[in-house]
Design an enzyme around this catalytic site. Sequence first.
Site, PDB file in Angstrom:
ATOM      1  N   HIS A  28       0.875  -1.192   0.000  1.00  0.00           N
ATOM      2  CA  HIS A  28       0.000   0.000   0.000  1.00  0.00           C
ATOM      3  C   HIS A  28       0.906   1.235   0.000  1.00  0.00           C
ATOM      4  O   HIS A  28       1.796   1.341  -0.831  1.00  0.00           O
ATOM      5  CB  HIS A  28      -0.915  -0.122   1.229  1.00  0.00           C
ATOM      6  N   HIS A  33      -1.808  -2.505  -9.638  1.00  0.00           N
ATOM      7  CA  HIS A  33      -2.833  -1.913  -8.779  1.00  0.00           C
ATOM      8  C   HIS A  33      -4.062  -2.789  -8.796  1.00  0.00           C
ATOM      9  O   HIS A  33      -4.394  -3.359  -9.840  1.00  0.00           O
ATOM     10  CB  HIS A  33      -3.200  -0.490  -9.252  1.00  0.00           C
ATOM     11  N   ASP A  37       2.841   5.483  -6.594  1.00  0.00           N
ATOM     12  CA  ASP A  37       4.057   5.462  -5.769  1.00  0.00           C
ATOM     13  C   ASP A  37       5.336   5.366  -6.593  1.00  0.00           C
ATOM     14  O   ASP A  37       6.422   5.509  -6.052  1.00  0.00           O
ATOM     15  CB  ASP A  37       3.993   4.273  -4.798  1.00  0.00           C
TER      16      ASP A  37
HETATM   17  N1  CMC Z   1       5.656  -7.092  -9.877  1.00  0.00           N
HETATM   18  C1  CMC Z   1       5.563  -8.339 -10.415  1.00  0.00           C
HETATM   19  N2  CMC Z   1       4.420  -9.041 -10.499  1.00  0.00           N
HETATM   20  C2  CMC Z   1       3.304  -8.455 -10.026  1.00  0.00           C
HETATM   21  C3  CMC Z   1       3.314  -7.174  -9.459  1.00  0.00           C
HETATM   22  C4  CMC Z   1       4.550  -6.480  -9.406  1.00  0.00           C
HETATM   23  N3  CMC Z   1       4.630  -5.259  -8.862  1.00  0.00           N
HETATM   24  N4  CMC Z   1       2.082  -6.834  -9.055  1.00  0.00           N
HETATM   25  C5  CMC Z   1       1.299  -7.881  -9.368  1.00  0.00           C
HETATM   26  N5  CMC Z   1       2.028  -8.863  -9.950  1.00  0.00           N
HETATM   27  C6  CMC Z   1       1.527 -10.133 -10.474  1.00  0.00           C
HETATM   28  C7  CMC Z   1       1.211 -11.099  -9.348  1.00  0.00           C
HETATM   29  O1  CMC Z   1       2.313 -11.919  -9.049  1.00  0.00           O
HETATM   30  C8  CMC Z   1       0.043 -11.862  -9.896  1.00  0.00           C
HETATM   31  O2  CMC Z   1       0.523 -12.830 -10.780  1.00  0.00           O
HETATM   32  P1  CMC Z   1      -0.281 -14.241 -10.958  1.00  0.00           P
HETATM   33  O3  CMC Z   1      -1.630 -13.879 -11.500  1.00  0.00           O
HETATM   34  O4  CMC Z   1       0.575 -15.015 -11.927  1.00  0.00           O
HETATM   35  O5  CMC Z   1      -0.342 -14.860  -9.592  1.00  0.00           O
HETATM   36  C9  CMC Z   1      -0.714 -10.829 -10.728  1.00  0.00           C
HETATM   37  O6  CMC Z   1       0.268  -9.855 -11.106  1.00  0.00           O
HETATM   38  C10 CMC Z   1      -1.835 -10.134  -9.976  1.00  0.00           C
HETATM   39  O7  CMC Z   1      -1.294  -9.611  -8.766  1.00  0.00           O
HETATM   40  P2  CMC Z   1      -2.036  -9.649  -7.375  1.00  0.00           P
HETATM   41  O8  CMC Z   1      -1.039  -9.537  -6.286  1.00  0.00           O
HETATM   42  O9  CMC Z   1      -2.982 -10.815  -7.336  1.00  0.00           O
HETATM   43  O10 CMC Z   1      -2.905  -8.312  -7.501  1.00  0.00           O
HETATM   44  P3  CMC Z   1      -3.540  -7.492  -6.309  1.00  0.00           P
HETATM   45  O11 CMC Z   1      -4.610  -6.697  -6.907  1.00  0.00           O
HETATM   46  O12 CMC Z   1      -3.894  -8.408  -5.190  1.00  0.00           O
HETATM   47  O13 CMC Z   1      -2.324  -6.571  -5.798  1.00  0.00           O
HETATM   48  C11 CMC Z   1      -0.778  -4.791  -5.625  1.00  0.00           C
HETATM   49  C12 CMC Z   1      -2.131  -5.258  -6.186  1.00  0.00           C
HETATM   50  C13 CMC Z   1      -0.678  -3.289  -5.770  1.00  0.00           C
HETATM   51  C14 CMC Z   1      -0.700  -5.131  -4.122  1.00  0.00           C
HETATM   52  C15 CMC Z   1       0.361  -5.503  -6.400  1.00  0.00           C
HETATM   53  O14 CMC Z   1       0.308  -5.133  -7.760  1.00  0.00           O
HETATM   54  C16 CMC Z   1       1.741  -5.178  -5.819  1.00  0.00           C
HETATM   55  O15 CMC Z   1       2.188  -5.853  -4.874  1.00  0.00           O
HETATM   56  N6  CMC Z   1       2.451  -4.132  -6.366  1.00  0.00           N
HETATM   57  C17 CMC Z   1       3.709  -3.693  -5.811  1.00  0.00           C
HETATM   58  C18 CMC Z   1       3.479  -2.832  -4.586  1.00  0.00           C
HETATM   59  C19 CMC Z   1       2.937  -1.458  -4.942  1.00  0.00           C
HETATM   60  O16 CMC Z   1       3.435  -0.781  -5.808  1.00  0.00           O
HETATM   61  N7  CMC Z   1       1.917  -1.018  -4.174  1.00  0.00           N
HETATM   62  C20 CMC Z   1       1.327   0.317  -4.331  1.00  0.00           C
HETATM   63  C21 CMC Z   1      -0.080   0.255  -4.825  1.00  0.00           C
HETATM   64  S1  CMC Z   1      -0.675   1.883  -5.344  1.00  0.00           S
HETATM   65  C22 CMC Z   1      -0.771   2.865  -3.925  1.00  0.00           C
HETATM   66  C23 CMC Z   1      -1.574   2.331  -2.820  1.00  0.00           C
HETATM   67  O17 CMC Z   1      -2.551   1.616  -2.990  1.00  0.00           O
HETATM   68  O18 CMC Z   1      -1.243   2.667  -1.684  1.00  0.00           O
END
Ligand code: CMC
Length: 430
Positions: free
Chosen positions: A266, A307, A365
Amino acid sequence: MSDDVYRLIGPGGNEMKLPIRTGTVGPNLVDIGALYKTKGVFTYDPGFVSTGSCESDITYIDGEQGILMYRGYPVEQLAANSSFIEVSYLLLHGNLPTSKELEKFERTIRRHTMLNEGMLNFFKGFRYDAHPMAMLSAVVGSMSAYYHSEMDASNPDHRDIFAHRILAKLPTIAAAAYKLNTGQPFIYPRNDLNYCENLLHMLFAVPAEPYEIDEVAAEALDLLFILHADHEQNCSTSTVRMAGSSGANPYSAIAAGIAALWGPAHGGANEAVLKMLEQIGDVSQIKKYVDKAKDKSDPFRLMGFGHRVYKNFDPRATIIRDMCHKILQRLDRKDTPLFDLAQELEQVALKDDYFIEKNLYPNVDFYSGIIYKALGIPTSMFTVMFALGRSVGWAAHWREMIADPTTKIARPRQLYTGPAQRDYAPIEKR
Ligand code: CMC
């Protein structure tokens, strides 16, 4: 509520008609509130991927189109024309203020910046290297001790005072945390300065010499705070609503929201992005790190990418990237290695099949940390900056939730996978 219903066919062809709720814009929601009572089943949706938790008038996001609107106003228009204080009024009160309303609101916020002196003692208890997010959450939580008996959530005036205090005092608490980390004396707020000027003054002034406000920095912070001000039912806002739904003191609910924001998935991502860029170090290493992010056996993720809601682009990231260019130019930075590295990393990832297929784009971010760094704000304070911007969103959501007569205590259910009933065995028989 629309006339349409969603037909759910259960085991044995048992049909149930579920009402459909229609918002102003955006997808419809199937109202499953009566499902357990009538059919004896719960729905299962860990992470709330397909679940709406409330009705809200505050913020709308269209993740496919990359749209973000506060009270109906596109964030791009607000970023170009408004100020953080005006946006705060909008989020709290539903409409843009008249000049009289804005003047009164700003005066109120400027006049509530001081902390009870006793609150400063909390900082004496923290170690010099305590993380500022931990201090922010703890000291905001302590506000519930200062403002408990005089906080009646059913009183709209008290709800307003709460929102004003949160908005006005958070920068003072944040700056005190920073001063503890640097070993410098705490600097009192100056009510003749605007919100961001005062924040810079409290962060960077020292008693030994006059401090000149950097107007470029103040304007940049103001814009970043507008972009961070609200984001509907994100993790920290949902935490504030959930904690507040029990009738808990709202300052404690905000402290819980700050704790939730700190996580790297987050708001903590802005700090993590900068550390990642420093770890990558050079464009020649980008491929190695992109490969690591794609490798399922490696926990490394590209921080600042992806996201839950935005599956096309994050409109905040687009504004922030442009702003990064301008800020670095205006600060006359010729050598911008981190920004150059970030831009190159973005380009490589955007062309990569893995990121394309999974709709992973830079989020808010990805570039914000580079701006904070250019403004002289240390990495450990990045998420604190996010919290300052988001504080008004949290306050607006808490107010909306408390004022809503349909609010119930938030209490999800579970799929139990532990042992079925078994009998207690005396210790010698185990
Ligand atoms: N790098 C590599 N792979 C990724 C990433 C990433 N940053 N983000 C998602 N994936 C992959 C993930 O491994 C999954 O793959 P699979 O379908 O093969 O299992 C797929 O994409 C979907 O990801 P998810 O984790 O199921 O998606 P989510 O909606 O639960 O998570 C997220 C969203 C933001 C937590 C995630 O994209 C992430 O961890 N990003 C990096 C951290 C980040 O930048 N966070 C800030 C978010 S924006 C500001 C805020 O909200 O505060």
